[in-house]
Scaffold this active site. Structure first.
Site, PDB file in Angstrom:
ATOM      1  N   HIS A  46       0.868  -1.177   0.000  1.00  0.00           N
ATOM      2  CA  HIS A  46       0.000   0.000   0.000  1.00  0.00           C
ATOM      3  C   HIS A  46       0.906   1.229   0.000  1.00  0.00           C
ATOM      4  O   HIS A  46       1.632   1.463   0.973  1.00  0.00           O
ATOM      5  CB  HIS A  46      -0.933  -0.007   1.220  1.00  0.00           C
ATOM      6  CG  HIS A  46      -1.979  -1.071   1.138  1.00  0.00           C
ATOM      7  ND1 HIS A  46      -2.358  -1.848   2.204  1.00  0.00           N
ATOM      8  CD2 HIS A  46      -2.729  -1.475   0.078  1.00  0.00           C
ATOM      9  CE1 HIS A  46      -3.308  -2.702   1.808  1.00  0.00           C
ATOM     10  NE2 HIS A  46      -3.548  -2.489   0.528  1.00  0.00           N
ATOM     11  N   GLU A  49       1.466   3.589   2.920  1.00  0.00           N
ATOM     12  CA  GLU A  49       1.988   3.059   4.188  1.00  0.00           C
ATOM     13  C   GLU A  49       3.511   3.105   4.158  1.00  0.00           C
ATOM     14  O   GLU A  49       4.204   2.107   4.357  1.00  0.00           O
ATOM     15  CB  GLU A  49       1.440   1.645   4.430  1.00  0.00           C
ATOM     16  CG  GLU A  49      -0.079   1.650   4.618  1.00  0.00           C
ATOM     17  CD  GLU A  49      -0.711   0.269   4.610  1.00  0.00           C
ATOM     18  OE1 GLU A  49       0.017  -0.736   4.524  1.00  0.00           O
ATOM     19  OE2 GLU A  49      -1.954   0.204   4.666  1.00  0.00           O
ATOM     20  N   HIS A 153       2.275  -3.899   7.070  1.00  0.00           N
ATOM     21  CA  HIS A 153       1.197  -2.942   6.806  1.00  0.00           C
ATOM     22  C   HIS A 153       1.089  -1.993   7.997  1.00  0.00           C
ATOM     23  O   HIS A 153       1.739  -2.170   9.029  1.00  0.00           O
ATOM     24  CB  HIS A 153      -0.143  -3.678   6.645  1.00  0.00           C
ATOM     25  CG  HIS A 153      -0.290  -4.409   5.362  1.00  0.00           C
ATOM     26  ND1 HIS A 153      -0.928  -3.881   4.259  1.00  0.00           N
ATOM     27  CD2 HIS A 153       0.109  -5.656   4.993  1.00  0.00           C
ATOM     28  CE1 HIS A 153      -0.924  -4.758   3.276  1.00  0.00           C
ATOM     29  NE2 HIS A 153      -0.296  -5.848   3.687  1.00  0.00           N
ATOM     30  N   GLU A 206       0.996  -5.662  11.227  1.00  0.00           N
ATOM     31  CA  GLU A 206       0.383  -4.334  11.107  1.00  0.00           C
ATOM     32  C   GLU A 206       0.941  -3.416  12.177  1.00  0.00           C
ATOM     33  O   GLU A 206       0.663  -3.593  13.367  1.00  0.00           O
ATOM     34  CB  GLU A 206      -1.144  -4.437  11.279  1.00  0.00           C
ATOM     35  CG  GLU A 206      -1.889  -5.021  10.100  1.00  0.00           C
ATOM     36  CD  GLU A 206      -2.416  -3.950   9.136  1.00  0.00           C
ATOM     37  OE1 GLU A 206      -2.158  -2.744   9.378  1.00  0.00           O
ATOM     38  OE2 GLU A 206      -3.071  -4.337   8.149  1.00  0.00           O
TER      39      GLU A 206
HETATM   40 ZN   LIG Z   1      -1.830  -2.015   4.154  1.00  0.00          ZN
END
Ligand SMILES: [Zn+2]
Length: 232
Positions: A46, A49, A153, A206
């Site tokens: 992403h 990020e 992430h 994450e």
């Molecule tokens: Zn992500």
């Protein structure tokens, strides 16, 4: 492995291998291990990020030699990184583009911040695996055959491990992040789902919502441990 002195943390001391090209033609780079690949850690799928990319880069820059067992991808969506977008240059949410049995052609809802509703729509791609960044990552996994892939992430603050593995449990204990078996909402076409369907162990790490300095302090040492650990 000895770590490099701080004065040398500004550069990555060895060259990556190009494993593909993005939509815009940017190189997709992997820092390969010196020995058999047991783990692949990738960041930045992403593009918004960015903290995942620079935390992993800072960890890599501390190593005095290539990791023995761990391959590193700092920016798996470089077009998103340079444009600051979640998706790639075609506006595709790459983590909904993997060829899974639950892939859907519907627009992918996304929230701009944790407080916002999921009302920003991205594309899952024209068909499963349509994007070059996804195709290249899958080819890399097929080539390296890692025992586990760790996807970085932010900012959901959890260790998401469908297999509830010992490594996942250890990461959760080490970081203090909750250990979960899913993120609590459907993720059709995600890399994690692809891994489950194809016998590839995936742990989604994450980061919490936090400022850069705090993330670096708390999570770069954990990443260094992953890159240097020798106990399997
Ligand atoms: Zn992500």
């Amino acid at each position: 492995m000895n770590l490099r002195p701080r004065q040398q943390w500004g550069t990555i001391p060895w060259e990556p291998v190009v494993y593909g090209r993005s939509v815009l033609g940017a190189p997709l780079e992997v820092w390969k291990p010196s020995g058999r690949c047991r783990m692949l850690v990738f960041a930045g799928i992403h593009g918004e990020e960015a903290e995942t990319t620079f935390a992993l880069s800072r960890a890599l820059r501390q190593l005095s030699e290539p990791s023995r067992h761990c391959a590193v991808v700092l920016a798996s969506n470089p077009d998103g990184s340079i444009r600051g977008t979640r998706g790639n240059a075609r506006g595709v949410e790459l983590n909904r583009n993997f060829p899974t049995s639950d892939w859907r052609p519907d627009p992918v809802p996304h929230r701009s911040t944790l407080e916002d509703p999921r009302d920003v729509l991205l594309s899952p791609g024209a068909h499963p695996g349509s994007e070059p960044e996804v195709q290249a990552l899958l080819a890399l996994v097929a080539e390296l055959r890692p025992e586990v892939v760790i996807a970085l992430h932010a900012p959901l603050a959890c260790i998401d491990d469908a297999n509830q593995s010992a490594l996942g449990r250890r990461l959760a204990a080490r970081t203090g992040l909750p250990f979960v078996a899913d993120v609590g909402y459907p993720t059709p076409g995600s890399f994690g789902t692809w891994g489950r369907e194809n016998g590839v162990a995936v742990i989604t790490y994450e980061f919490p919502l936090s400022d850069t300095d705090a993330l670096v302090r708390e999570h770069v040492p954990v990443l260094v441990e992953l890159l240097t650990r020798t106990d399997g």
